[in-house]
Scaffold this motif. Structure first.
Motif, PDB file in Angstrom:
ATOM      1  N   TYR A  69      -4.805   4.999  -7.922  1.00  0.00           N
ATOM      2  CA  TYR A  69      -4.675   4.569  -9.322  1.00  0.00           C
ATOM      3  C   TYR A  69      -5.405   3.244  -9.533  1.00  0.00           C
ATOM      4  CZ  TYR A  69      -0.693   7.877  -9.733  1.00  0.00           C
ATOM      5  OH  TYR A  69       0.111   8.978  -9.746  1.00  0.00           O
TER       6      TYR A  69
ATOM      7  N   ARG B 221      -1.489   7.183  -3.197  1.00  0.00           N
ATOM      8  CA  ARG B 221      -1.549   7.526  -4.619  1.00  0.00           C
ATOM      9  C   ARG B 221      -1.732   6.270  -5.481  1.00  0.00           C
ATOM     10  NH1 ARG B 221       2.669  10.440  -4.756  1.00  0.00           N
ATOM     11  NH2 ARG B 221       4.155   8.879  -5.485  1.00  0.00           N
ATOM     12  N   TYR B 222      -0.919   5.241  -5.232  1.00  0.00           N
ATOM     13  CA  TYR B 222      -1.039   4.020  -6.023  1.00  0.00           C
ATOM     14  C   TYR B 222      -2.350   3.288  -5.735  1.00  0.00           C
ATOM     15  CZ  TYR B 222       3.501   4.287  -8.209  1.00  0.00           C
ATOM     16  OH  TYR B 222       4.561   4.662  -8.991  1.00  0.00           O
ATOM     17  N   GLN B 223      -2.827   3.380  -4.517  1.00  0.00           N
ATOM     18  CA  GLN B 223      -4.127   2.796  -4.193  1.00  0.00           C
ATOM     19  C   GLN B 223      -5.219   3.483  -5.003  1.00  0.00           C
ATOM     20  OE1 GLN B 223      -4.920   2.342  -0.007  1.00  0.00           O
ATOM     21  NE2 GLN B 223      -7.121   2.385  -0.322  1.00  0.00           N
TER      22      GLN B 223
ATOM     23  N   SER C 106       0.101  -1.092  -1.170  1.00  0.00           N
ATOM     24  CA  SER C 106      -0.225   0.008  -0.257  1.00  0.00           C
ATOM     25  C   SER C 106      -0.254  -0.459   1.188  1.00  0.00           C
ATOM     26  CB  SER C 106      -1.574   0.625  -0.646  1.00  0.00           C
ATOM     27  OG  SER C 106      -1.481   1.184  -1.937  1.00  0.00           O
TER      28      SER C 106
ATOM     29  N   GLY D 187       3.521  -4.443  -6.273  1.00  0.00           N
ATOM     30  CA  GLY D 187       3.822  -3.696  -7.494  1.00  0.00           C
ATOM     31  C   GLY D 187       3.741  -4.558  -8.732  1.00  0.00           C
TER      32      GLY D 187
ATOM     33  N   ALA E 118      -3.022  -3.607  -5.060  1.00  0.00           N
ATOM     34  CA  ALA E 118      -3.238  -2.413  -4.240  1.00  0.00           C
ATOM     35  C   ALA E 118      -3.180  -2.746  -2.752  1.00  0.00           C
ATOM     36  CB  ALA E 118      -4.573  -1.765  -4.591  1.00  0.00           C
TER      37      ALA E 118
ATOM     38  N   LEU F 113       0.136  -5.142  -9.529  1.00  0.00           N
ATOM     39  CA  LEU F 113      -0.454  -3.967 -10.170  1.00  0.00           C
ATOM     40  C   LEU F 113      -0.074  -3.908 -11.649  1.00  0.00           C
ATOM     41  CD1 LEU F 113       0.080  -1.260  -7.399  1.00  0.00           C
ATOM     42  CD2 LEU F 113      -2.115  -2.092  -8.259  1.00  0.00           C
TER      43      LEU F 113
ATOM     44  N   THR G  50       2.784   7.810  -1.101  1.00  0.00           N
ATOM     45  CA  THR G  50       2.951   6.939  -2.269  1.00  0.00           C
ATOM     46  C   THR G  50       1.914   5.825  -2.251  1.00  0.00           C
ATOM     47  OG1 THR G  50       5.316   7.414  -2.419  1.00  0.00           O
ATOM     48  CG2 THR G  50       4.548   5.363  -3.443  1.00  0.00           C
TER      49      THR G  50
ATOM     50  N   SER H 272      -8.419   5.361   0.263  1.00  0.00           N
ATOM     51  CA  SER H 272      -7.246   6.130  -0.144  1.00  0.00           C
ATOM     52  C   SER H 272      -7.359   7.586   0.315  1.00  0.00           C
ATOM     53  CB  SER H 272      -7.082   6.069  -1.665  1.00  0.00           C
ATOM     54  OG  SER H 272      -6.028   6.896  -2.081  1.00  0.00           O
TER      55      SER H 272
END
Length: 116
Positions: free
Chosen positions: A49, A45-47, A78, A100, A74, A103, A42, A17
């Motif tokens: 998290y 960032r989500y990766q 991502s 999503g 992820a 996740l 984005t 990430s």
């Protein structure tokens, strides 16, 4: 997924990430349009998290169900955004929600496992 494997996967996701985010901020900034650059940000960032969650879950006993959906989520979420940004293939955005949902499922499973 074992706690040790969750920790390892989380650490690798976190490292990737940071690397991808830095690469995008420097090398891709002038090559991607702002919307695609935002997609990469984005995704990174989500990766992150998911990576942080995996590292925490890897230290907690009884957290066996959440790590795999978090990892797969992820990768799919991502990964599809990264690929869409660099290839311009917008149809890849149709795959992103699958990641999503995985996740979200992973975080819900983490909450449920924490109740035990």
């Amino acid at each position: 997924m074992s706690g040790r494997l969750a920790l390892q996967a989380g650490a690798l996701l976190a490292a990737l990430s940071v690397a991808i985010g830095a690469f995008a901020a420097h090398a891709l900034k002038t090559r991607l349009d702002p919307a695609m650059l935002a997609n990469v940000e984005t995704a990174a960032r989500y990766q992150m998290y998911a990576a942080l969650a995996l590292m925490v879950l890897g230290t907690l006993p009884g957290q066996t169900r959440a790590p795999l959906p978090l990892l797969l989520g992820a990768i799919i979420f991502s990964g599809s955004l990264y690929l869409m940004a660099v290839t311009g293939l917008r149809w890849l955005g149709a795959i992103t929600p699958i990641g999503g949902v995985l996740l979200i499922a992973g975080f819900v499973l983490a909450a449920l496992d924490a109740r035990r």
